[in-house]
Design a protein around this motif. Structure first.
Motif, PDB file in Angstrom:
ATOM      1  N   VAL A   1      83.785 -41.590 109.071  1.00 22.72           N
ATOM      2  CA  VAL A   1      84.999 -41.419 109.581  1.00 22.72           C
ATOM      3  C   VAL A   1      84.838 -42.024 111.177  1.00 22.72           C
ATOM      4  CG1 VAL A   1      86.848 -39.980 110.420  1.00 22.72           C
ATOM      5  CG2 VAL A   1      85.941 -39.407 108.522  1.00 22.72           C
ATOM      6  N   ASN A   2      85.734 -43.091 111.564  1.00 22.30           N
ATOM      7  CA  ASN A   2      85.443 -43.638 112.861  1.00 22.30           C
ATOM      8  C   ASN A   2      86.937 -43.638 113.381  1.00 22.30           C
ATOM      9  OD1 ASN A   2      82.731 -44.586 112.832  1.00 22.30           O
ATOM     10  ND2 ASN A   2      83.577 -46.035 111.437  1.00 22.30           N
ATOM     11  N   GLN A   3      87.077 -42.903 114.561  1.00 23.35           N
ATOM     12  CA  GLN A   3      88.116 -42.404 115.154  1.00 23.35           C
ATOM     13  C   GLN A   3      88.179 -43.261 116.488  1.00 23.35           C
ATOM     14  OE1 GLN A   3      88.871 -38.352 115.634  1.00 23.35           O
ATOM     15  NE2 GLN A   3      87.366 -37.635 113.858  1.00 23.35           N
ATOM     16  N   TYR A   4      89.323 -43.760 116.639  1.00 27.50           N
ATOM     17  CA  TYR A   4      89.958 -44.654 117.710  1.00 27.50           C
ATOM     18  C   TYR A   4      90.953 -44.152 118.522  1.00 27.50           C
ATOM     19  CZ  TYR A   4      86.670 -47.727 114.922  1.00 27.50           C
ATOM     20  OH  TYR A   4      85.567 -48.192 114.420  1.00 27.50           O
ATOM     21  N   ALA A   5      91.517 -44.743 119.559  1.00 25.22           N
ATOM     22  CA  ALA A   5      92.731 -44.267 120.167  1.00 25.22           C
ATOM     23  C   ALA A   5      93.920 -44.556 119.119  1.00 25.22           C
ATOM     24  CB  ALA A   5      92.902 -44.846 121.401  1.00 25.22           C
ATOM     25  N   ASP A   6      94.028 -45.730 118.449  1.00 18.98           N
ATOM     26  CA  ASP A   6      95.321 -45.917 117.694  1.00 18.98           C
ATOM     27  C   ASP A   6      95.155 -45.798 116.189  1.00 18.98           C
ATOM     28  OD1 ASP A   6      93.402 -47.946 117.323  1.00 18.98           O
ATOM     29  OD2 ASP A   6      94.836 -49.736 117.566  1.00 18.98           O
ATOM     30  N   GLY A   7      94.003 -45.027 115.685  1.00 25.45           N
ATOM     31  CA  GLY A   7      93.968 -44.920 114.290  1.00 25.45           C
ATOM     32  C   GLY A   7      92.406 -44.339 113.993  1.00 25.45           C
ATOM     33  N   ILE A   8      92.437 -43.851 112.590  1.00 32.86           N
ATOM     34  CA  ILE A   8      91.247 -43.581 112.071  1.00 32.86           C
ATOM     35  C   ILE A   8      90.692 -44.540 110.982  1.00 32.86           C
ATOM     36  CG2 ILE A   8      89.983 -41.706 110.788  1.00 32.86           C
ATOM     37  CD1 ILE A   8      92.158 -39.580 112.244  1.00 32.86           C
ATOM     38  N   PHE A   9      89.433 -44.792 111.134  1.00 32.18           N
ATOM     39  CA  PHE A   9      89.004 -45.630 109.674  1.00 32.18           C
ATOM     40  C   PHE A   9      88.011 -44.822 108.964  1.00 32.18           C
ATOM     41  CE2 PHE A   9      85.809 -48.615 108.170  1.00 32.18           C
ATOM     42  CZ  PHE A   9      86.672 -49.558 107.297  1.00 32.18           C
ATOM     43  N   VAL A  10      88.251 -44.778 107.516  1.00 32.24           N
ATOM     44  CA  VAL A  10      87.576 -44.129 106.789  1.00 32.24           C
ATOM     45  C   VAL A  10      86.878 -45.006 105.689  1.00 32.24           C
ATOM     46  CG1 VAL A  10      87.537 -42.123 104.951  1.00 32.24           C
ATOM     47  CG2 VAL A  10      89.186 -42.151 107.052  1.00 32.24           C
ATOM     48  N   SER A  11      85.633 -44.862 105.526  1.00 33.06           N
ATOM     49  CA  SER A  11      84.839 -45.699 104.613  1.00 33.06           C
ATOM     50  C   SER A  11      83.791 -44.882 104.118  1.00 33.06           C
ATOM     51  CB  SER A  11      84.057 -46.870 105.209  1.00 33.06           C
ATOM     52  OG  SER A  11      83.241 -46.549 106.264  1.00 33.06           O
ATOM     53  N   GLN A  12      83.073 -45.401 102.989  1.00 32.25           N
ATOM     54  CA  GLN A  12      81.912 -44.898 102.321  1.00 32.25           C
ATOM     55  C   GLN A  12      80.582 -45.654 102.186  1.00 32.25           C
ATOM     56  OE1 GLN A  12      84.724 -43.913  99.031  1.00 32.25           O
ATOM     57  NE2 GLN A  12      84.114 -41.918  99.229  1.00 32.25           N
ATOM     58  N   LYS A  13      80.484 -46.341 103.356  1.00 30.70           N
ATOM     59  CA  LYS A  13      79.330 -47.267 103.137  1.00 30.70           C
ATOM     60  C   LYS A  13      77.969 -46.563 102.819  1.00 30.70           C
ATOM     61  CE  LYS A  13      77.201 -51.015 106.059  1.00 30.70           C
ATOM     62  NZ  LYS A  13      77.358 -51.682 107.098  1.00 30.70           N
TER      63      LYS A  13
END
Length: 135
Positions: free
Chosen positions: A20-32
């Motif tokens: 989970v990468n959280q940014y000011a305008d959203g959240i990016f979810v991945s499974q690298k």
């Protein structure tokens, strides 16, 4: 926090195989990391990557005369693929198709499952971006 003893560990970065990468305008979810773990687990880390999940025009059929494969291995790969759907909905249809053959998998079905894993490896930096609307 008034009624229960709760600890604040700050921002979430990794949870149940989800990055989970959280940014000011959203959240990016991945499974690298989970993709890499499963490639290593199924001895596929050195395989070629694929740009699609299945061959164009491929028809999956029950192949009674085909070479049988290890059912346990096939079920483990299918289970992993189903967990990837959390961040990779584009693989949902194909993973669901090959799961139909879970109780009598043949070499063709295992090759298709491995191809989806190779696709996930080739697109390992993909995930889902959830935009947060700020009013």
């Amino acid at each position: 926090m008034v009624e229960f003893d709760i600890s604040d560990f700050g921002m979430m970065y990794y949870f149940l195989g989800l990055e989970v990468n959280q940014y000011a305008d959203g959240i990016f979810v991945s499974q690298k990391k989970y993709v890499q773990y499963n490639l290593h687990r199924f001895l596929m880390e050195n395989n070629n990557t694929m740009s699609t999940t299945m061959e164009n025009g491929l028809k999956l059929v029950n192949e009674p005369e085909g070479r049988k494969v290890d059912i346990s291995l096939y079920k483990q790969i299918i289970g992993s693929l189903m967990y990837f759907i959390a961040t990779r909905p584009n693989a949902l249809h194909n993973a669901s198709l090959i799961s139909i053959f879970m109780y009598s998998p043949r070499e063709l079905h295992l090759q298709d499952a491995k191809r989806i894993m190779q696709y996930l490896n080739g697109t390992n930096d993909h995930g889902i971006l959830y935009y947060m609307r700020v009013d």
